[in-house]
Design an enzyme around this catalytic site. Structure first.
Site, PDB file in Angstrom:
ATOM      1  N   SER A  48      60.610  -1.832  29.827  1.00 33.01           N
ATOM      2  CA  SER A  48      60.822  -2.480  31.315  1.00 33.01           C
ATOM      3  C   SER A  48      61.758  -1.181  32.175  1.00 33.01           C
ATOM      4  CB  SER A  48      61.559  -3.721  31.338  1.00 33.01           C
ATOM      5  OG  SER A  48      61.282  -4.282  32.749  1.00 33.01           O
TER       6      SER A  48
ATOM      7  N   ASP B  76      55.794  -7.504  30.872  1.00 32.93           N
ATOM      8  CA  ASP B  76      57.037  -6.673  30.729  1.00 32.93           C
ATOM      9  C   ASP B  76      57.107  -6.822  29.171  1.00 32.93           C
ATOM     10  OD1 ASP B  76      59.697  -6.620  30.253  1.00 32.93           O
ATOM     11  OD2 ASP B  76      59.933  -6.540  32.324  1.00 32.93           O
TER      12      ASP B  76
END
Length: 300
Positions: A38, A155
């Protein structure tokens, strides 16, 4: 001995990675491998391409005035973020669209998640930009990303928030891991009202766009004396914090790093990127406190 850093997820709190990397380099520690998830993928990619200074400059340029440009004014359920503006930010920060990971200065990889299968995916080849974008596709904030294999990705923090395992797979003998979410639930327990107020700063930007929301997602003002429950968006933010905390603890217990850094960043909201200066400084402080332990492991 190859030294690797595993840069964890944590949205706006991830700018602490910049301060940590800067401090380690100033102390003469050579970083041979970097893995990111991320926001950790963003910082790791910029670092691996030799452009950390560019990322820091762009991060420090974010303030309360231009911060709103990152958000989607249509309030689309594809995500809250203006993807075009975010992609421009990444390119300006030294994450090129055409450069391949194989051409980076050091081995680098990112973590993402196959939305349909729920499997962890590692990206260690191909365009650097294309390795970062699916790793940061946080549900509700960014739309899922379709990768070259036809898989929808979200993610990587959903499956591996601090990618120690990937860092080792890339060749690291010693892993310095950065967990940005260690104190989030403590914050939630001790000051829940303040948590909701701060996270709510983001969502108040969209008051004028509430007409786009389905009626069932709107919260009418309560006429009773009972406390109002967290609204739809506050619930998403808190849920992300809880999930990442639990997953991180489980993964680190199964594959512990040699050193773990845990900056104290509970005061920083999920999307408060305009606080980059204080977050970077907290990263430096955390690295300075941990330096004796790092030195003892690297130079026994």
């Amino acid at each position: 001995m190859k030294i690797g850093v595993a840069l964890g997820s944590g949205s706006a709190r991830g700018f602490a990675h910049i301060g940590i990397l800067e401090y380690l380099l100033e102390k003469g520690i050579k970083i041979d491998v970097v893995a990111g998830c991320s926001i950790g993928a963003i910082v790791g990619a910029s670092f691996a391409c030799g452009n950390l200074h560019r990322l820091k400059k762009e991060a420090l340029n974010i303030n309360r005035l231009n911060w709103t440009a990152f958000f989607n004014p249509s309030f689309s359920f594809d995500g809250w973020i203006n993807t075009r503006h975010m992609q421009m930010f990444l390119v300006k920060s030294g994450i090129p669209r055409k450069k391949n990971i194989e051409d980076a200065k050091i081995p680098f990889g990112t973590v993402t998640c196959d939305l349909n299968a729920g499997k962890e995916l590692w990206i260690t080849k191909g365009p650097v930009f294309d390795s970062v974008w699916p790793s940061m596709a946080m549900p509700g904030v960014f739309p899922p990303v379709l990768n070259k294999d036809g898989k929808w990705c979200i993610d990587g923090g959903i499956v591996n928030p601090v990618p120690v395992s990937l860092c080792r797979a890339l060749g690291a003998d010693v892993v310095i891991a950065v967990n940005l979410n260690s104190d989030l639930l403590i914050r939630n327990r001790t000051n829940l009202h303040e948590t909701h107020r701060r996270e709510g700063e983001v969502y108040r930007l969209f008051e004028k766009a509430k007409k786009y929301l389905p009626a069932k997602l709107k919260r009418e003002k309560s006429q009773s004396n009972e406390p109002e429950p967290p609204d739809f968006f506050e619930t998403i933010a808190s849920s992300i914090n809880i999930a990442q905390d639990r997953i991180t603890k489980t993964r680190l217990a199964g594959d512990p790093p040699e050193v773990i850094l845990q900056p104290r960043l509970a005061r920083v909201g999920l999307l408060e990127t305009y606080r980059a200066a204080e977050v970077i400084e907290e990263g430096r402080k955390c690295a300075a406190l941990a330096y004796p332990a790092i030195r003892d492991i690297i130079y026994p």
